[in-house]
Motif scaffolding. Structure first.
Motif, PDB file in Angstrom:
ATOM      1  N   ARG A 134       1.188  -1.217  -0.212  1.00 48.61           N
ATOM      2  CA  ARG A 134       0.179   0.272   0.163  1.00 48.61           C
ATOM      3  C   ARG A 134       0.758   1.547   0.123  1.00 48.61           C
ATOM      4  NH1 ARG A 134      -4.735  -2.126   1.310  1.00 48.61           N
ATOM      5  NH2 ARG A 134      -5.532  -3.478   2.340  1.00 48.61           N
ATOM      6  N   GLU A 135       2.220   1.032   0.815  1.00 52.63           N
ATOM      7  CA  GLU A 135       2.743   2.833   0.980  1.00 52.63           C
ATOM      8  C   GLU A 135       3.693   2.818  -0.346  1.00 52.63           C
ATOM      9  OE1 GLU A 135       5.304   2.432   4.407  1.00 52.63           O
ATOM     10  OE2 GLU A 135       4.112   2.767   5.355  1.00 52.63           O
ATOM     11  N   TYR A 136       3.607   1.515  -1.053  1.00 51.93           N
ATOM     12  CA  TYR A 136       4.528   1.962  -2.543  1.00 51.93           C
ATOM     13  C   TYR A 136       3.395   2.568  -3.465  1.00 51.93           C
ATOM     14  CZ  TYR A 136       6.345   0.453  -6.891  1.00 51.93           C
ATOM     15  OH  TYR A 136       6.919   0.175  -8.188  1.00 51.93           O
ATOM     16  N   ILE A 137       2.236   2.280  -3.457  1.00 50.85           N
ATOM     17  CA  ILE A 137       1.149   2.253  -4.546  1.00 50.85           C
ATOM     18  C   ILE A 137       1.045   3.617  -4.281  1.00 50.85           C
ATOM     19  CG2 ILE A 137      -1.367   2.131  -4.882  1.00 50.85           C
ATOM     20  CD1 ILE A 137      -0.353  -0.506  -4.845  1.00 50.85           C
ATOM     21  N   ALA A 138       0.368   4.141  -2.938  1.00 47.86           N
ATOM     22  CA  ALA A 138      -0.328   4.927  -2.954  1.00 47.86           C
ATOM     23  C   ALA A 138       1.141   6.405  -3.033  1.00 47.86           C
ATOM     24  CB  ALA A 138       0.090   5.989  -0.730  1.00 47.86           C
ATOM     25  N   ALA A 139       2.489   6.337  -2.885  1.00 49.46           N
ATOM     26  CA  ALA A 139       3.308   7.170  -3.047  1.00 49.46           C
ATOM     27  C   ALA A 139       3.622   7.127  -4.583  1.00 49.46           C
ATOM     28  CB  ALA A 139       5.400   6.995  -2.355  1.00 49.46           C
ATOM     29  N   ILE A 140       3.301   6.356  -5.109  1.00 51.15           N
ATOM     30  CA  ILE A 140       3.387   6.385  -6.634  1.00 51.15           C
ATOM     31  C   ILE A 140       1.662   7.073  -7.113  1.00 51.15           C
ATOM     32  CG2 ILE A 140       3.240   5.725  -8.943  1.00 51.15           C
ATOM     33  CD1 ILE A 140       4.644   3.637  -8.042  1.00 51.15           C
ATOM     34  N   VAL A 141       0.229   6.685  -6.434  1.00 51.88           N
ATOM     35  CA  VAL A 141      -0.394   7.585  -7.360  1.00 51.88           C
ATOM     36  C   VAL A 141      -0.675   8.879  -6.693  1.00 51.88           C
ATOM     37  CG1 VAL A 141      -1.149   5.672  -8.065  1.00 51.88           C
ATOM     38  CG2 VAL A 141      -1.757   6.451  -5.733  1.00 51.88           C
ATOM     39  N   PHE A 142      -0.585   9.178  -5.430  1.00 53.83           N
ATOM     40  CA  PHE A 142      -0.589  10.890  -5.050  1.00 53.83           C
ATOM     41  C   PHE A 142       0.304  11.356  -5.608  1.00 53.83           C
ATOM     42  CE2 PHE A 142      -3.351   8.073  -1.627  1.00 53.83           C
ATOM     43  CZ  PHE A 142      -4.695   8.382  -2.085  1.00 53.83           C
ATOM     44  N   ASN A 143       1.340  11.279  -6.439  1.00 54.98           N
ATOM     45  CA  ASN A 143       1.976  11.864  -6.954  1.00 54.98           C
ATOM     46  C   ASN A 143       2.048  11.850  -7.907  1.00 54.98           C
ATOM     47  OD1 ASN A 143       3.871  13.265  -4.904  1.00 54.98           O
ATOM     48  ND2 ASN A 143       4.052  10.783  -3.876  1.00 54.98           N
ATOM     49  N   ASP A 144       0.931  10.878  -8.695  1.00 60.96           N
ATOM     50  CA  ASP A 144       1.166  11.324 -10.223  1.00 60.96           C
ATOM     51  C   ASP A 144      -0.077  11.111 -10.409  1.00 60.96           C
ATOM     52  OD1 ASP A 144       1.345  10.488 -13.374  1.00 60.96           O
ATOM     53  OD2 ASP A 144       2.893   9.050 -12.193  1.00 60.96           O
ATOM     54  N   PRO A 145      -0.873  12.114 -10.623  1.00 60.90           N
ATOM     55  CA  PRO A 145      -2.582  12.207 -11.434  1.00 60.90           C
ATOM     56  C   PRO A 145      -2.719  11.520 -12.635  1.00 60.90           C
ATOM     57  CG  PRO A 145      -1.587  14.540 -10.650  1.00 60.90           C
ATOM     58  CD  PRO A 145      -0.481  13.960 -11.054  1.00 60.90           C
ATOM     59  N   LYS A 146      -1.755  11.257 -13.479  1.00 62.41           N
ATOM     60  CA  LYS A 146      -1.867  10.314 -14.077  1.00 62.41           C
ATOM     61  C   LYS A 146      -1.830   8.527 -13.874  1.00 62.41           C
ATOM     62  CE  LYS A 146      -2.538   9.473 -19.041  1.00 62.41           C
ATOM     63  NZ  LYS A 146      -3.813   9.351 -19.660  1.00 62.41           N
ATOM     64  N   LYS A 147      -1.068   8.503 -13.069  1.00 62.06           N
ATOM     65  CA  LYS A 147      -1.386   6.406 -12.772  1.00 62.06           C
ATOM     66  C   LYS A 147      -2.161   6.472 -11.951  1.00 62.06           C
ATOM     67  CE  LYS A 147       2.880   5.601 -14.396  1.00 62.06           C
ATOM     68  NZ  LYS A 147       2.831   4.380 -14.617  1.00 62.06           N
ATOM     69  N   LEU A 148      -2.586   7.784 -10.891  1.00 67.08           N
ATOM     70  CA  LEU A 148      -3.950   7.589 -10.002  1.00 67.08           C
ATOM     71  C   LEU A 148      -5.277   7.142 -11.140  1.00 67.08           C
ATOM     72  CD1 LEU A 148      -5.481   7.429  -7.199  1.00 67.08           C
ATOM     73  CD2 LEU A 148      -5.560  10.225  -7.496  1.00 67.08           C
ATOM     74  N   GLU A 149      -5.099   7.690 -12.426  1.00 68.52           N
ATOM     75  CA  GLU A 149      -6.402   7.754 -12.988  1.00 68.52           C
ATOM     76  C   GLU A 149      -6.527   6.288 -13.587  1.00 68.52           C
ATOM     77  OE1 GLU A 149      -8.324   9.719 -17.391  1.00 68.52           O
ATOM     78  OE2 GLU A 149      -6.375  10.334 -15.577  1.00 68.52           O
ATOM     79  N   GLN A 150      -5.238   5.971 -14.020  1.00 65.17           N
ATOM     80  CA  GLN A 150      -5.167   4.661 -14.668  1.00 65.17           C
ATOM     81  C   GLN A 150      -5.321   3.402 -14.023  1.00 65.17           C
ATOM     82  OE1 GLN A 150      -1.324   5.189 -15.721  1.00 65.17           O
ATOM     83  NE2 GLN A 150      -1.471   5.699 -18.022  1.00 65.17           N
ATOM     84  N   LEU A 151      -4.786   3.391 -12.385  1.00 64.74           N
ATOM     85  CA  LEU A 151      -5.346   2.457 -11.527  1.00 64.74           C
ATOM     86  C   LEU A 151      -6.729   2.899 -11.064  1.00 64.74           C
ATOM     87  CD1 LEU A 151      -3.961   0.990  -9.311  1.00 64.74           C
ATOM     88  CD2 LEU A 151      -3.829   2.630  -7.627  1.00 64.74           C
ATOM     89  N   ASN A 152      -7.265   3.572 -11.253  1.00 66.00           N
ATOM     90  CA  ASN A 152      -8.978   3.400 -10.833  1.00 66.00           C
ATOM     91  C   ASN A 152      -9.478   3.109 -12.041  1.00 66.00           C
ATOM     92  OD1 ASN A 152      -8.702   5.318  -8.879  1.00 66.00           O
ATOM     93  ND2 ASN A 152      -8.943   7.276  -9.517  1.00 66.00           N
ATOM     94  N   GLN A 153      -9.246   3.246 -13.542  1.00 67.07           N
ATOM     95  CA  GLN A 153      -9.627   2.328 -14.668  1.00 67.07           C
ATOM     96  C   GLN A 153      -9.345   1.315 -14.083  1.00 67.07           C
ATOM     97  OE1 GLN A 153      -7.364   4.898 -17.715  1.00 67.07           O
ATOM     98  NE2 GLN A 153      -9.308   6.416 -17.848  1.00 67.07           N
ATOM     99  N   LEU A 154      -8.968   0.996 -14.138  1.00 65.87           N
ATOM    100  CA  LEU A 154      -8.905  -0.647 -13.794  1.00 65.87           C
ATOM    101  C   LEU A 154     -10.038  -1.336 -12.575  1.00 65.87           C
ATOM    102  CD1 LEU A 154      -4.544  -0.908 -13.266  1.00 65.87           C
ATOM    103  CD2 LEU A 154      -5.967  -2.065 -15.719  1.00 65.87           C
ATOM    104  N   ILE A 155      -9.806  -0.518 -11.762  1.00 66.15           N
ATOM    105  CA  ILE A 155     -10.031  -1.192 -10.210  1.00 66.15           C
ATOM    106  C   ILE A 155     -11.700  -0.689 -10.481  1.00 66.15           C
ATOM    107  CG2 ILE A 155     -10.140  -0.884  -8.022  1.00 66.15           C
ATOM    108  CD1 ILE A 155      -7.635  -0.129  -8.034  1.00 66.15           C
TER     109      ILE A 155
END
Length: 201
Positions: A65-86
């Motif tokens: 969780r910490e690794y994922i949060a560190a990426i997506v909360f600092n990269d809006p594009k990655k967060l959007e892509q992750l949300n599109q999967l989930i």
């Protein structure tokens, strides 16, 4: 059965309101909790997350969780892509869960109902509203993070003003107005709406 959405911004107190509905005998689907379950149970989703964010997303089969949060909360594009999967999987899972309920209405509690386009599957949507300063204080205390980090997370969500415009009911969680009477009032109205929907079916 009436399908009800319960939403609100981070720190608004959605889970607290949902728990009151549960004491009234209303089943609640907690989208965030179920999304986390899918992230460790659904093999296709696990592989997609690894492809998007790297093998480090899981350590010995456990979600990092910490690794994922560190990426997506600092990269809006990655967060959007992750949300599109989930989101599609969570929507499908919630609809399957709803179909198994036998009460007059059931609730899906989710922060991102509008952002995930879930509103089209729901009959009524309730917004839990709280002052921004109070929401920031709650999240800082809950997650042990600073104000800037909370505001960064808030910026990733639809504003509370926009949410309120799109919702059918508003429950105010400002530590001044009592929550339980508001929930009971909403519950009574939802029972009536459910009965009306059943009559038309």
């Amino acid at each position: 059965m009436l399908k009800v959405g319960l939403t609100g911004g981070i720190g608004s107190g959605k889970s607290t309101v949902a728990a009151i509905f549960e004491t009234l005998g209303v089943p609640v689907y907690y989208a965030d909790k179920e999304a986390k379950r899918l992230m460790i149970e659904d093999e296709g989703l696990i592989q997609s997350i690894k492809n998007l964010l790297g093998e480090e997303s899981y350590i010995n089969g456990i979600l990092n969780r910490e690794y994922i949060a560190a990426i997506v909360f600092n990269d809006p594009k990655k967060l959007e892509q992750l949300n599109q999967l989930i989101h599609p999987l969570t929507v499908s899972d919630s609809l399957n869960w709803m179909s198994q309920q036998t009460t007059p209405y059931a609730i899906k509690e989710a922060a991102l109902i509008f952002e995930s386009n879930s509103e089209s599957h729901l009959d009524v949507i309730i917004c839990v509203s709280s002052p921004e300063s109070l929401r920031i204080k709650r999240v800082m205390e809950r997650d042990g993070i600073n104000e800037d980090a909370v505001r960064q997370r808030m910026s990733r969500q639809m504003s509370e003003e926009e949410k309120i415009k799109k919702c059918d009911f508003i429950i105010t969680n400002d530590e001044i107005n009592l929550l339980t009477p508001q929930v009971i009032r909403a519950h009574e109205l939802l029972i009536k709406k459910a009965a009306a929907k059943a009559t038309l079916a």
